[in-house]
Design a protein around this motif. Sequence first.
Motif, PDB file in Angstrom:
ATOM      1  N   LEU A   1       0.822  -1.204   0.000  1.00  0.00           N
ATOM      2  CA  LEU A   1       0.000   0.000   0.000  1.00  0.00           C
ATOM      3  C   LEU A   1       0.857   1.257   0.000  1.00  0.00           C
ATOM      4  O   LEU A   1       0.596   2.212  -0.752  1.00  0.00           O
ATOM      5  N   LEU A   2       1.902   1.269   0.828  1.00  0.00           N
ATOM      6  CA  LEU A   2       2.795   2.430   0.864  1.00  0.00           C
ATOM      7  C   LEU A   2       3.516   2.615  -0.467  1.00  0.00           C
ATOM      8  O   LEU A   2       3.748   3.753  -0.902  1.00  0.00           O
ATOM      9  N   TYR A   3       3.871   1.519  -1.120  1.00  0.00           N
ATOM     10  CA  TYR A   3       4.538   1.617  -2.418  1.00  0.00           C
ATOM     11  C   TYR A   3       3.605   2.241  -3.461  1.00  0.00           C
ATOM     12  O   TYR A   3       4.011   3.115  -4.241  1.00  0.00           O
ATOM     13  N   ASP A   4       2.363   1.784  -3.475  1.00  0.00           N
ATOM     14  CA  ASP A   4       1.399   2.344  -4.429  1.00  0.00           C
ATOM     15  C   ASP A   4       1.164   3.834  -4.179  1.00  0.00           C
ATOM     16  O   ASP A   4       1.059   4.621  -5.125  1.00  0.00           O
ATOM     17  N   ILE A   5       1.084   4.222  -2.908  1.00  0.00           N
ATOM     18  CA  ILE A   5       0.880   5.631  -2.586  1.00  0.00           C
ATOM     19  C   ILE A   5       2.108   6.454  -2.962  1.00  0.00           C
ATOM     20  O   ILE A   5       1.997   7.551  -3.523  1.00  0.00           O
ATOM     21  N   ALA A   6       3.310   5.920  -2.680  1.00  0.00           N
ATOM     22  CA  ALA A   6       4.540   6.642  -2.988  1.00  0.00           C
ATOM     23  C   ALA A   6       4.746   6.808  -4.488  1.00  0.00           C
ATOM     24  O   ALA A   6       5.411   7.761  -4.922  1.00  0.00           O
ATOM     25  N   CYS A   7       4.194   5.905  -5.304  1.00  0.00           N
ATOM     26  CA  CYS A   7       4.319   6.028  -6.756  1.00  0.00           C
ATOM     27  C   CYS A   7       3.491   7.178  -7.315  1.00  0.00           C
ATOM     28  O   CYS A   7       3.684   7.564  -8.470  1.00  0.00           O
ATOM     29  N   GLY A   8       2.599   7.719  -6.513  1.00  0.00           N
ATOM     30  CA  GLY A   8       1.821   8.870  -6.960  1.00  0.00           C
ATOM     31  C   GLY A   8       0.577   8.524  -7.744  1.00  0.00           C
ATOM     32  O   GLY A   8       0.054   9.381  -8.470  1.00  0.00           O
ATOM     33  N   LYS A   9       0.089   7.297  -7.630  1.00  0.00           N
ATOM     34  CA  LYS A   9      -1.118   6.918  -8.355  1.00  0.00           C
ATOM     35  C   LYS A   9      -2.340   7.679  -7.844  1.00  0.00           C
ATOM     36  O   LYS A   9      -3.246   7.973  -8.604  1.00  0.00           O
ATOM     37  N   ASP A  10      -2.365   7.938  -6.558  1.00  0.00           N
ATOM     38  CA  ASP A  10      -3.450   8.720  -5.952  1.00  0.00           C
ATOM     39  C   ASP A  10      -2.799   9.864  -5.195  1.00  0.00           C
ATOM     40  O   ASP A  10      -2.286   9.679  -4.085  1.00  0.00           O
ATOM     41  N   LEU A  11      -2.810  11.040  -5.812  1.00  0.00           N
ATOM     42  CA  LEU A  11      -2.105  12.177  -5.223  1.00  0.00           C
ATOM     43  C   LEU A  11      -2.732  12.615  -3.902  1.00  0.00           C
ATOM     44  O   LEU A  11      -2.023  13.072  -2.996  1.00  0.00           O
ATOM     45  N   LYS A  12      -4.038  12.453  -3.780  1.00  0.00           N
ATOM     46  CA  LYS A  12      -4.695  12.837  -2.536  1.00  0.00           C
ATOM     47  C   LYS A  12      -4.206  11.974  -1.384  1.00  0.00           C
ATOM     48  O   LYS A  12      -3.895  12.481  -0.299  1.00  0.00           O
ATOM     49  N   LYS A  13      -4.138  10.645  -1.604  1.00  0.00           N
ATOM     50  CA  LYS A  13      -3.636   9.760  -0.555  1.00  0.00           C
ATOM     51  C   LYS A  13      -2.178  10.057  -0.235  1.00  0.00           C
ATOM     52  O   LYS A  13      -1.759  10.001   0.922  1.00  0.00           O
ATOM     53  N   PHE A  14      -1.403  10.391  -1.278  1.00  0.00           N
ATOM     54  CA  PHE A  14       0.010  10.705  -1.053  1.00  0.00           C
ATOM     55  C   PHE A  14       0.162  11.915  -0.130  1.00  0.00           C
ATOM     56  O   PHE A  14       0.931  11.873   0.839  1.00  0.00           O
ATOM     57  N   LEU A  15      -0.580  12.980  -0.420  1.00  0.00           N
ATOM     58  CA  LEU A  15      -0.505  14.174   0.421  1.00  0.00           C
ATOM     59  C   LEU A  15      -1.048  13.909   1.818  1.00  0.00           C
ATOM     60  O   LEU A  15      -0.518  14.431   2.808  1.00  0.00           O
ATOM     61  N   LEU A  16      -2.091  13.077   1.908  1.00  0.00           N
ATOM     62  CA  LEU A  16      -2.663  12.768   3.219  1.00  0.00           C
ATOM     63  C   LEU A  16      -1.675  11.982   4.071  1.00  0.00           C
ATOM     64  O   LEU A  16      -1.509  12.268   5.269  1.00  0.00           O
TER      65      LEU A  16
ATOM     66  N   VAL B   1       1.670  11.897   3.724  1.00  0.00           N
ATOM     67  CA  VAL B   1       2.798  12.767   4.061  1.00  0.00           C
ATOM     68  C   VAL B   1       2.424  13.731   5.178  1.00  0.00           C
ATOM     69  O   VAL B   1       3.190  13.941   6.129  1.00  0.00           O
ATOM     70  N   GLY B   2       1.233  14.323   5.093  1.00  0.00           N
ATOM     71  CA  GLY B   2       0.791  15.222   6.152  1.00  0.00           C
ATOM     72  C   GLY B   2       0.633  14.520   7.485  1.00  0.00           C
ATOM     73  O   GLY B   2       1.022  15.054   8.536  1.00  0.00           O
ATOM     74  N   SER B   3       0.079  13.303   7.461  1.00  0.00           N
ATOM     75  CA  SER B   3      -0.081  12.540   8.709  1.00  0.00           C
ATOM     76  C   SER B   3       1.270  12.200   9.321  1.00  0.00           C
ATOM     77  O   SER B   3       1.447  12.278  10.544  1.00  0.00           O
ATOM     78  N   LEU B   4       2.233  11.820   8.478  1.00  0.00           N
ATOM     79  CA  LEU B   4       3.565  11.505   8.987  1.00  0.00           C
ATOM     80  C   LEU B   4       4.249  12.736   9.564  1.00  0.00           C
ATOM     81  O   LEU B   4       4.965  12.645  10.568  1.00  0.00           O
ATOM     82  N   LEU B   5       4.030  13.893   8.940  1.00  0.00           N
ATOM     83  CA  LEU B   5       4.615  15.131   9.482  1.00  0.00           C
ATOM     84  C   LEU B   5       4.008  15.471  10.842  1.00  0.00           C
ATOM     85  O   LEU B   5       4.727  15.859  11.772  1.00  0.00           O
ATOM     86  N   VAL B   6       2.692  15.329  10.956  1.00  0.00           N
ATOM     87  CA  VAL B   6       2.044  15.593  12.248  1.00  0.00           C
ATOM     88  C   VAL B   6       2.535  14.619  13.300  1.00  0.00           C
ATOM     89  O   VAL B   6       2.848  15.001  14.439  1.00  0.00           O
ATOM     90  N   LEU B   7       2.638  13.344  12.940  1.00  0.00           N
ATOM     91  CA  LEU B   7       3.128  12.341  13.881  1.00  0.00           C
ATOM     92  C   LEU B   7       4.580  12.609  14.262  1.00  0.00           C
ATOM     93  O   LEU B   7       4.977  12.403  15.420  1.00  0.00           O
TER      94      LEU B   7
END
Length: 219
Positions: free
Chosen positions: A126-141, A143-149
């Motif tokens: 799942l992380l690989y698919d998100i990191a590839c940029g297939k769903d930009l919304k999930k990618f930004l979400l 990244v933002g969650s990891l920054l907050v954490l």
Amino acid sequence: MPPHFPSNPDHGPHVARPYHRHKSIHRLLGGGKAADILLWKDRNLSAGVLAGATLTWFLFDVVEYNIVPLLCQIAIFTMLVIFIASNAAPLFDIDPPRIPQVVISEHTFREMALTIRYKLTNAVSLLYDIACGKDLKKFLLVVGSLLVLSVIGGSCSFTSLLYLGFLCALTLPVLYQRYEPEMDHLVARGGEDIKKFYEKIDANLLNKIPRGPVKTKFR
């Protein structure tokens, strides 16, 4: 695609559940003993789990106990209790304490290993698919969650972070179950605002970012 929420959640007595959720919160949490504890079905057991977690956090974060000395002292105390009880049993004509034998089968270990392997594989995929940029919304979400954490984790210790997560797990589900209509109403309104904000960002910024083709994943 952004999730669908009712366009005007203020009208009507019924509010659609977020993400079309039709299962009860108990079933979403697994429906087992863990769900009963998180939803305080057994108040004594849930209170005991909370007290144990609070005591653990107090020992490791406030008193700053180390795990090795604590385990050694617990083992010493347990051995002393068993030693005294075993030697005092003949004096009082009672049976010595018997420790129940705990046997964990090989099948249980295999099931645990397979479950962990399955969860890790799905998470990495799942992380690989998100990191590839297939769903930009999930990618930004993500990244933002990891920054907050990262910010939260940098301001407190790992033990406090675990305890905070445990408190949220023991309080948020039962509060949501108790105030479910109000929470669904707030989440629906918040989801609609986030959807509109994302559409503006997507139209004014994200669509203008050039992106190359995503390579297929080899298995």
